[in-house]
Design a protein around this motif. Sequence first.
Motif, PDB file in Angstrom:
ATOM      1  N   ILE A  78       0.845  -1.603  -0.268  1.00 24.16           N
ATOM      2  CA  ILE A  78      -0.028   0.582   0.051  1.00 24.16           C
ATOM      3  C   ILE A  78       1.113   1.124   0.170  1.00 24.16           C
ATOM      4  CG2 ILE A  78      -1.721   1.306   1.390  1.00 24.16           C
ATOM      5  CD1 ILE A  78      -2.550  -1.729   2.320  1.00 24.16           C
ATOM      6  N   THR A  79       0.644   2.264  -1.262  1.00 29.73           N
ATOM      7  CA  THR A  79       0.948   3.414  -1.166  1.00 29.73           C
ATOM      8  C   THR A  79       0.124   4.364  -0.997  1.00 29.73           C
ATOM      9  OG1 THR A  79       2.764   2.535  -2.405  1.00 29.73           O
ATOM     10  CG2 THR A  79       2.558   4.989  -2.394  1.00 29.73           C
ATOM     11  N   ARG A  80       0.355   5.831  -0.159  1.00 25.61           N
ATOM     12  CA  ARG A  80      -0.614   6.328   0.440  1.00 25.61           C
ATOM     13  C   ARG A  80      -0.179   7.912   0.240  1.00 25.61           C
ATOM     14  NH1 ARG A  80      -5.542   7.951   1.374  1.00 25.61           N
ATOM     15  NH2 ARG A  80      -6.174   8.780   2.237  1.00 25.61           N
ATOM     16  N   GLY A  81      -0.251   8.478  -0.684  1.00 21.74           N
ATOM     17  CA  GLY A  81       0.384   9.668  -0.274  1.00 21.74           C
ATOM     18  C   GLY A  81       1.260  10.318  -1.363  1.00 21.74           C
ATOM     19  N   ALA A  82       1.793  11.242  -1.139  1.00 25.55           N
ATOM     20  CA  ALA A  82       2.590  11.768  -2.697  1.00 25.55           C
ATOM     21  C   ALA A  82       3.571  13.083  -1.293  1.00 25.55           C
ATOM     22  CB  ALA A  82       1.963  12.272  -3.649  1.00 25.55           C
ATOM     23  N   PRO A  83       4.617  12.759  -1.879  1.00 20.28           N
ATOM     24  CA  PRO A  83       6.227  13.314  -1.787  1.00 20.28           C
ATOM     25  C   PRO A  83       5.201  15.386  -1.574  1.00 20.28           C
ATOM     26  CG  PRO A  83       6.874  12.607  -3.130  1.00 20.28           C
ATOM     27  CD  PRO A  83       5.431  12.435  -3.742  1.00 20.28           C
ATOM     28  N   ASN A  84       5.455  15.441  -0.203  1.00 22.57           N
ATOM     29  CA  ASN A  84       4.766  17.283   0.101  1.00 22.57           C
ATOM     30  C   ASN A  84       6.050  18.028   0.466  1.00 22.57           C
ATOM     31  OD1 ASN A  84       3.200  19.093   1.181  1.00 22.57           O
ATOM     32  ND2 ASN A  84       2.641  17.960   3.334  1.00 22.57           N
ATOM     33  N   GLN A  85       5.856  18.830  -0.099  1.00 22.93           N
ATOM     34  CA  GLN A  85       7.269  20.613  -0.340  1.00 22.93           C
ATOM     35  C   GLN A  85       6.577  21.271   0.536  1.00 22.93           C
ATOM     36  OE1 GLN A  85       9.357  19.927  -2.346  1.00 22.93           O
ATOM     37  NE2 GLN A  85       8.254  17.942  -3.312  1.00 22.93           N
ATOM     38  N   GLU A  86       5.638  21.207   1.859  1.00 27.73           N
ATOM     39  CA  GLU A  86       5.590  21.816   3.071  1.00 27.73           C
ATOM     40  C   GLU A  86       6.462  21.535   4.244  1.00 27.73           C
ATOM     41  OE1 GLU A  86       3.701  24.594   2.846  1.00 27.73           O
ATOM     42  OE2 GLU A  86       3.088  24.274   1.465  1.00 27.73           O
ATOM     43  N   PHE A  87       7.018  20.034   3.895  1.00 26.00           N
ATOM     44  CA  PHE A  87       8.022  19.146   5.471  1.00 26.00           C
ATOM     45  C   PHE A  87       9.362  19.624   4.988  1.00 26.00           C
ATOM     46  CE2 PHE A  87       4.936  16.137   5.010  1.00 26.00           C
ATOM     47  CZ  PHE A  87       4.211  16.031   5.986  1.00 26.00           C
ATOM     48  N   PHE A  88      10.031  19.757   5.876  1.00 25.73           N
ATOM     49  CA  PHE A  88      11.328  20.722   5.222  1.00 25.73           C
ATOM     50  C   PHE A  88      12.383  20.146   7.050  1.00 25.73           C
ATOM     51  CE2 PHE A  88       9.094  23.936   7.731  1.00 25.73           C
ATOM     52  CZ  PHE A  88       9.552  24.129   8.657  1.00 25.73           C
ATOM     53  N   TRP A  89      13.520  20.102   6.335  1.00 17.00           N
ATOM     54  CA  TRP A  89      14.324  20.032   7.700  1.00 17.00           C
ATOM     55  C   TRP A  89      14.761  20.795   8.686  1.00 17.00           C
ATOM     56  CZ3 TRP A  89      16.389  15.076   8.297  1.00 17.00           C
ATOM     57  CH2 TRP A  89      16.366  14.139   7.293  1.00 17.00           C
ATOM     58  N   THR A  90      14.651  20.405   9.953  1.00 15.12           N
ATOM     59  CA  THR A  90      14.928  21.956  10.794  1.00 15.12           C
ATOM     60  C   THR A  90      15.839  20.654  12.363  1.00 15.12           C
ATOM     61  OG1 THR A  90      13.555  23.891  11.824  1.00 15.12           O
ATOM     62  CG2 THR A  90      12.940  21.109  12.514  1.00 15.12           C
ATOM     63  N   ALA A  91      16.165  22.071  12.453  1.00 14.60           N
ATOM     64  CA  ALA A  91      17.464  21.725  14.342  1.00 14.60           C
ATOM     65  C   ALA A  91      16.163  21.998  15.015  1.00 14.60           C
ATOM     66  CB  ALA A  91      18.389  23.347  14.670  1.00 14.60           C
ATOM     67  N   GLU A  92      16.281  20.869  15.798  1.00 13.33           N
ATOM     68  CA  GLU A  92      15.084  20.708  17.082  1.00 13.33           C
ATOM     69  C   GLU A  92      15.728  21.351  18.349  1.00 13.33           C
ATOM     70  OE1 GLU A  92      11.637  18.666  17.447  1.00 13.33           O
ATOM     71  OE2 GLU A  92      12.594  16.700  18.850  1.00 13.33           O
ATOM     72  N   VAL A  93      16.354  21.308  18.964  1.00 12.51           N
ATOM     73  CA  VAL A  93      17.386  21.761  20.926  1.00 12.51           C
ATOM     74  C   VAL A  93      16.888  21.572  21.743  1.00 12.51           C
ATOM     75  CG1 VAL A  93      17.613  23.714  21.648  1.00 12.51           C
ATOM     76  CG2 VAL A  93      17.468  24.447  19.563  1.00 12.51           C
ATOM     77  N   ILE A 178      15.774  16.974  12.522  1.00 11.54           N
ATOM     78  CA  ILE A 178      15.081  16.258  12.125  1.00 11.54           C
ATOM     79  C   ILE A 178      14.112  17.031  11.105  1.00 11.54           C
ATOM     80  CG2 ILE A 178      15.041  15.656  14.372  1.00 11.54           C
ATOM     81  CD1 ILE A 178      12.201  18.081  13.323  1.00 11.54           C
ATOM     82  N   TYR A 179      13.368  15.670  10.258  1.00 12.36           N
ATOM     83  CA  TYR A 179      12.585  15.932   9.145  1.00 12.36           C
ATOM     84  C   TYR A 179      10.868  16.609   9.589  1.00 12.36           C
ATOM     85  CZ  TYR A 179      10.141  15.491   5.000  1.00 12.36           C
ATOM     86  OH  TYR A 179       9.276  15.984   3.021  1.00 12.36           O
ATOM     87  N   THR A 180      10.380  17.613   9.544  1.00 16.46           N
ATOM     88  CA  THR A 180       9.646  17.796  10.042  1.00 16.46           C
ATOM     89  C   THR A 180       8.114  16.956   9.155  1.00 16.46           C
ATOM     90  OG1 THR A 180       8.426  18.988   7.886  1.00 16.46           O
ATOM     91  CG2 THR A 180       9.449  19.912   9.658  1.00 16.46           C
ATOM     92  N   GLY A 181       7.788  16.473   8.632  1.00 13.55           N
ATOM     93  CA  GLY A 181       7.566  15.362   8.293  1.00 13.55           C
ATOM     94  C   GLY A 181       7.498  14.129   9.462  1.00 13.55           C
ATOM     95  N   TRP A 182       8.072  14.053  10.258  1.00 12.45           N
ATOM     96  CA  TRP A 182       7.771  12.557  11.026  1.00 12.45           C
ATOM     97  C   TRP A 182       6.975  13.799  12.020  1.00 12.45           C
ATOM     98  CZ3 TRP A 182      13.800  11.556  10.369  1.00 12.45           C
ATOM     99  CH2 TRP A 182      14.297  11.580   9.198  1.00 12.45           C
ATOM    100  N   ASP A 183       6.642  14.610  12.572  1.00 14.14           N
ATOM    101  CA  ASP A 183       6.261  14.925  13.272  1.00 14.14           C
ATOM    102  C   ASP A 183       4.928  15.056  14.331  1.00 14.14           C
ATOM    103  OD1 ASP A 183       8.393  16.939  13.531  1.00 14.14           O
ATOM    104  OD2 ASP A 183       6.948  18.527  13.001  1.00 14.14           O
ATOM    105  N   GLY A 184       4.238  14.472  13.423  1.00 21.66           N
ATOM    106  CA  GLY A 184       2.556  13.249  13.422  1.00 21.66           C
ATOM    107  C   GLY A 184       2.015  14.284  14.525  1.00 21.66           C
ATOM    108  N   ASP A 185       2.383  15.969  14.041  1.00 19.40           N
ATOM    109  CA  ASP A 185       1.587  16.939  15.368  1.00 19.40           C
ATOM    110  C   ASP A 185      -0.486  16.364  14.893  1.00 19.40           C
ATOM    111  OD1 ASP A 185       3.621  17.330  16.385  1.00 19.40           O
ATOM    112  OD2 ASP A 185       4.039  19.245  15.358  1.00 19.40           O
ATOM    113  N   ALA A 186      -0.978  17.219  15.987  1.00 21.63           N
ATOM    114  CA  ALA A 186      -2.838  16.702  15.520  1.00 21.63           C
ATOM    115  C   ALA A 186      -3.227  18.204  14.933  1.00 21.63           C
ATOM    116  CB  ALA A 186      -3.076  17.016  17.143  1.00 21.63           C
ATOM    117  N   GLY A 187      -3.631  18.590  14.208  1.00 21.51           N
ATOM    118  CA  GLY A 187      -4.560  19.751  13.092  1.00 21.51           C
ATOM    119  C   GLY A 187      -3.307  20.624  13.060  1.00 21.51           C
TER     120      GLY A 187
END
Length: 554
Positions: A78-93, A178-187
């Motif tokens: 199963i493949t769902r979704g597509a690459p999302n240009q809204e995601f990016f890499w960021t530094a988490e402190v 880290i990559y923001t696509g891995w956040d899993g944040d609500a909303g």
Amino acid sequence: MISPNHRHRRAVITALAVSLPFAFLTPAGASTAAPTAPAPDQQAAAPAQASHLDLGAQDLPETRNVTTLAPGLTRTTITRGAPNQEFFWTAEVAVPSTSLDPDAPASALSTQAQAQKVADKLNAAGVTARIEHVQSPQLADAGGDLGYRVRAGQFSSKADGAATVDQIKAAGYKASVIYTGWDGDAGSSEDDRGPWNLQVLTIDPKEFHGDLTSSFGPNLENRETTSQLSAAGALAAVNGGFFTMDPAAGAPGDPAGAAVHDGKVLSEPVGDRPSLVLDKNGTSIQRLHWHGTVTAPGAAELPLDGIDRVPGLIRNCGGTDDTPTNLPLHDFTCTDPDEIVSFTPEFGPTTPAGPGLEVVLDAQGTVTAVNHARGTAVPAGGQTVQAIGADVDKLAALAVPGKKLKVDTDLLDESGKTLTTTPTTDVVNGGPTLVQNGQLDVTAKRDGMVRTNDSNSFFYGWVHKRNPRTFAGVDAQGRTILVTADGRQTTSLGLSLNEEAHVAKSLGMINAINLDGGGSTTMVQGDQVMNSPSDATGERPVGDALLVLPGRKP
């Protein structure tokens, strides 16, 4: 022919009598390898299939390709979704703790005031920092407001964030990219686009005449890859339960939770955490309890703390008289200076060495030796019993050479009855539950994935954030479903536990459990790894695996 060096058992898969509705897994428009569709009258009797996984936005593209491995056994990609240009890499402190304890570790999350203080210092040092409020979906017993994180920068690649991490370190803080696509944040709408990649094994007991089993390899204390365990002749396999990795936490490869093989108990549960139970009646998810004793004729019985693990070290906790807790505590090693632990030949060539006492029993339970140091070979068909600390004298008082010593290692079900095991019974540990009786039921706190003294950082990383996952369950027709979801990659984001539960339910599972994930997540078909394991070194050696074996030829 199955190699005798791979210890596993064959559990004949049989249908379960259930009456709840289910979602048929094979999708419309699947490849020509898909199983034959049911007759029209059967189709009319069954509820309509869900059009897509309950994962991300409703309008995401989703493709499913089904391969038949044997009658009644399919693998669905199963493949769902597509690459999302809204995601990016960021530094988490890593935000320093506000605890008075100078050894308290830094945390990914903190209070708003502490996060703002760190962000202000970084901004003053020339690093453009921001604080973000992290809220997690409410699970059965955890979730909600987790705290605040501090981040800096927006990069197109991980390497591009290195200079900002250096600036953060120069300002006195630790950070990682880290990559923001891995956040899993609500909303967060842009957080719901994917992509995701899953592999799904479906075993239909009405048509599949092979066996579902588990294997831990030549012994418990060493690790093998899922591919190596699958090489015993499996049609397909996935990684299994949690296990010890660090020698400082016990014997690497040893199950960190309940384990039964060939009907023989080889590891005690973690509290009452759920386990996947395989037997002749099918697949079930049960919360099992431990009851172990050592007795000699005419003497009082002694409690047996565990089986086939290093005495004094309890991975994932959940034992008795443990420090700091008797409750499950995931990815943590509790300690107990006074323990009695038994060993079977399956543990390994020799038992753990060290100070204490070790009693050797033959196949009839007769004491053949009392050693005043630990570490010996377990006799074929026999066992040994080790004691440390204050329990040394207690065990020594019972162990008389030439006399009998009885060792009981029982798993109890939720009603307190001893779990009935036969040579067709296996148990693989896991947790938390994901779905129970058709309803979402993610029991993260009960099963030890919540730590109250680390600013929710463990929950944030393990439960809230997206990771590779392996999970298993049964649907209303008694079919066993084994799933891997790739993660920690920009091409496959992984699942939070909340997302994992929704996916399990949308695949038709009425009962489902999380298994070991992260770098352990692996699915094998024949001699090929079908998913993309996340460890940089490739496929991770694991403690055990679930194997789907072909039926025996007449």
